[in-house]
Write an enzyme that holds these catalytic residues in place. Structure first.
Site, short mmCIF file in Angstrom:
data_model
loop_
_atom_site.label_atom_id
_atom_site.label_comp_id
_atom_site.label_asym_id
_atom_site.label_seq_id
_atom_site.Cartn_x
_atom_site.Cartn_y
_atom_site.Cartn_z
N ASN A 195 37.25 27.57 34.11
CA ASN A 195 36.24 28.59 33.85
C ASN A 195 36.58 29.47 32.65
OD1 ASN A 195 33.89 29.98 34.29
ND2 ASN A 195 34.46 30.80 36.29
N HIS A 229 30.29 33.29 50.73
CA HIS A 229 30.45 34.57 50.03
C HIS A 229 29.26 35.48 50.28
CE1 HIS A 229 33.42 33.52 46.57
NE2 HIS A 229 33.78 32.94 47.69
N ARG A 279 33.18 35.73 53.78
CA ARG A 279 33.91 36.66 52.91
C ARG A 279 32.97 37.80 52.55
NH1 ARG A 279 35.99 35.96 46.62
NH2 ARG A 279 33.96 36.84 46.17
N TYR A 290 34.26 43.78 41.62
CA TYR A 290 34.46 42.34 41.72
C TYR A 290 33.65 41.75 42.89
CZ TYR A 290 36.05 37.90 43.28
OH TYR A 290 36.03 36.61 43.70
N ASP A 305 38.52 39.46 49.46
CA ASP A 305 39.30 39.11 48.27
C ASP A 305 39.57 40.38 47.45
OD1 ASP A 305 40.45 37.95 46.05
OD2 ASP A 305 38.86 36.45 45.74
N HIS A 333 41.35 40.33 44.72
CA HIS A 333 41.31 39.83 43.34
C HIS A 333 42.34 40.49 42.44
CE1 HIS A 333 38.98 37.47 40.29
NE2 HIS A 333 38.71 36.76 41.36
N GLU A 393 42.93 38.33 50.54
CA GLU A 393 43.29 37.38 49.49
C GLU A 393 43.74 38.08 48.20
OE1 GLU A 393 40.00 34.80 48.63
OE2 GLU A 393 40.75 34.34 46.64
N GLU A 421 44.81 30.75 44.17
CA GLU A 421 43.73 30.06 43.45
C GLU A 421 44.03 29.90 41.97
OE1 GLU A 421 40.46 32.70 44.41
OE2 GLU A 421 40.42 33.48 42.38
N ARG A 465 46.17 28.84 48.65
CA ARG A 465 44.83 28.58 48.11
C ARG A 465 44.80 27.65 46.91
NH1 ARG A 465 40.50 30.34 48.84
NH2 ARG A 465 39.92 31.33 46.87
N HIS A 494 40.72 26.99 47.22
CA HIS A 494 39.73 27.63 46.36
C HIS A 494 38.49 26.73 46.29
CE1 HIS A 494 38.89 29.19 42.01
NE2 HIS A 494 38.36 30.00 42.88
N ASP A 545 32.91 27.50 40.09
CA ASP A 545 33.50 26.98 38.85
C ASP A 545 34.28 25.70 39.09
OD1 ASP A 545 34.90 29.17 40.15
OD2 ASP A 545 36.43 28.99 38.62
N GLU A 579 37.08 27.38 51.09
CA GLU A 579 36.07 28.26 50.48
C GLU A 579 34.86 27.41 50.06
OE1 GLU A 579 37.34 30.09 46.79
OE2 GLU A 579 35.88 31.71 46.99
N TRP A 612 41.37 41.64 36.20
CA TRP A 612 40.02 41.43 36.72
C TRP A 612 40.11 40.66 38.03
CZ3 TRP A 612 37.12 36.94 37.76
CH2 TRP A 612 35.81 37.23 38.26
O1 EZ4 Z 1 36.62 34.85 40.98
O2 EZ4 Z 1 36.79 31.29 40.70
O3 EZ4 Z 1 38.03 33.49 45.87
N1 EZ4 Z 1 37.35 33.21 44.94
C1 EZ4 Z 1 37.46 33.75 43.75
C2 EZ4 Z 1 36.59 33.16 42.68
C3 EZ4 Z 1 37.03 33.55 41.30
C4 EZ4 Z 1 36.43 32.58 40.32
C5 EZ4 Z 1 36.91 32.85 38.92
O4 EZ4 Z 1 36.44 31.86 38.08
O5 EZ4 Z 1 38.24 34.64 43.55
O6 EZ4 Z 1 35.25 33.49 42.91
CO CO Z 2 39.70 34.63 45.06
#
Ligand code: EZ4
Ligand code: CO
Length: 402
Positions: free
Chosen positions: A37, A122, A147, A159, A210, A212, A236, A262, A283, A312, A316, A339, A402
């Protein structure tokens, strides 16, 4: 048996995907996903300029040898570009071998361990009440695990909260979108979100979240402790994992199950996390970690420590990865969860597949191979479009994760 040709197909049916197709002198072909991605074309070059010339003439049945050749033989090991290119070759070769054997991939791996693959969807909302509603929508669709991500008061563009709902896509602009992060506001908000979710839906549905990579280890410990009463399936990516030992501190402070991996590329990225039992779910995924051949090695290693898989499965990753992952999940003894972000209808049409969602689980079909193909004529109608993941800054402008 010989590999006679290999081609990279780039297509953008709503988002970019990179696919490798390997052809053989027996007329059987295989396909693998190489999507990275926001950095797609680097893998295209790696495959076209450096991998494909080495593949022509090789025996496609020698999957392990080709894997080792591409990994050791590059001299420069690991990394997201290299390991995605290797994954694409590996998955295409497993596809070929399973087709030759006339078996669905899970059968070749050792056979079925379970009837279906538990997945989580999600749910995301702009604020607390919308997030509560969205989780309910997933429960209504039959999901047993959801999630939950929410907009945070005072944080613009948190996020996991995209413009779409069912088909939310984070890589949303031709140059990275700028977002702002505030740990205090986030930590003040999240336990209340899960209070409300448990109050509304009870404790039968599995809930996940998540982080992130946004917190420091001690902040992650605080969050894990705060949500212990909510019995999450997992929390996560609570903190960046380049330093695997960072998770020791998190682990000392909370019994909330932890998932990470991931963005990992090899077993070396998670060796200490697993061996020290700092995490509960790994993951790593087929496309990110060198294909079936290497993910199997990670899963077997994790099994020794009772760490389960939780691959994961964002959009993407193409349906090719999803298909291969579902065969893997159907076989792998220490499976945890998969996921599942739904691909758009355009994407599903470009990649015909035989897996199906039913009652909270995904089920693979019995087509020989991994069960996913590419419609090249349709793929050609969607040329590559630059798209990047967002970046995050603190309120003072400094870069954050991010
Ligand atoms: O943000 O794969 O758990 N899932 C994630 C994803 C990531 C994307 C980034 O390209 O964290 O949605
Ligand atoms: Co994630």
């Amino acid at each position: 048996m010989k590999i006679t040709a290999a081609r990279v197909i780039v297509t953008c049916p709503g988002r970019n995907f990179v696919t490798l197709k390997i052809e053989t002198d027996q007329g059987v072909y295989g396909i693998g996903d190489a999507t990275l991605n926001g950095r797609e074309l680097s893998v295209v070059s790696y495959l076209e300029d450096h991998v494909i010339p080495c593949l022509i003439g090789k025996d496609p049945r020698r999957i392990e040898d080709i894997w080792q050749y591409l990994y050791r033989g590059a001299y420069w090991r690991r990394g997201p570009v290299t390991m995605r290119a290797i994954a694409a070759v590996d998955v295409a070769l497993w596809d070929i071998k399973a087709k030759m054997a006339g078996m669905p991939l899970y059968d070749l791996l050792g056979g079925r361990s379970r009837d279906g693959v538990l997945v989580y969807g999600h749910a995301n909302g702009a604020d607390l009440s919308e997030t509560i509603d969205e989780v309910g929508r997933y429960i209504d669709m039959g999901y047993k695990a959801v999630r939950a991500q929410s907009g945070i008061p005072g944080i613009a563009l948190a996020y996991g909260v995209g413009r779409g709902k069912l088909y939310y896509e984070p890589a949303d602009a031709a140059l990275p979108t700028e977002t702002v992060w505030d740990t205090r506001k986030y930590l003040n908000f999240i336990p209340g979100l899960f209070d409300k979710l448990r109050e509304t839906y009870g404790f039968d549905v599995e809930l996940l979240h998540d982080v992130h990579h946004r917190l420091t280890p001690i902040e992650a410990g605080q969050l894990g402790k705060a949500v212990e009463p909510h019995k999450l399936f997992w929390l996560e990516d609570v903190t960046p994992a380049e330093n695997q030992e960072a998770f020791k501190l998190v682990r000392q402070h909370t019994t909330t199950p932890l998932a990470v991996g991931e963005i990992f590329n090899t077993i070396w990225d998670c060796k200490d996390l697993i061996a020290n039992q700092y995490i509960d779910f790994i993951r790593t995924t087929i496309v990110g970690t060198g294909g079936v051949t290497h993910l199997r090695r990670i899963a077997d290693f994790a099994a020794i420590y009772q760490v389960r898989t939780g691959s994961h499965g964002a959009t993407d990753l193409s349906p090719v990865t999803m298909g291969a992952a579902l065969h893997f999940d159907t076989w792998v003894p220490n499976f945890g969860i998969q996921e599942y972000m739904r691909h758009s209808e355009e994407t599903d049409a470009v990649f015909p597949h035989d897996y199906q969602f039913n009652d909270g689980r995904l089920h693979v079909g019995d087509t020989p191979g991994h069960g996913v193909d590419i419609d090249e004529t349709l793929a050609a109608k969607y040329p590559y479009r630059p798209a990047y993941l967002p970046v995050a800054r603190l309120e003072d402008g400094a870069m954050w994760n991010w």
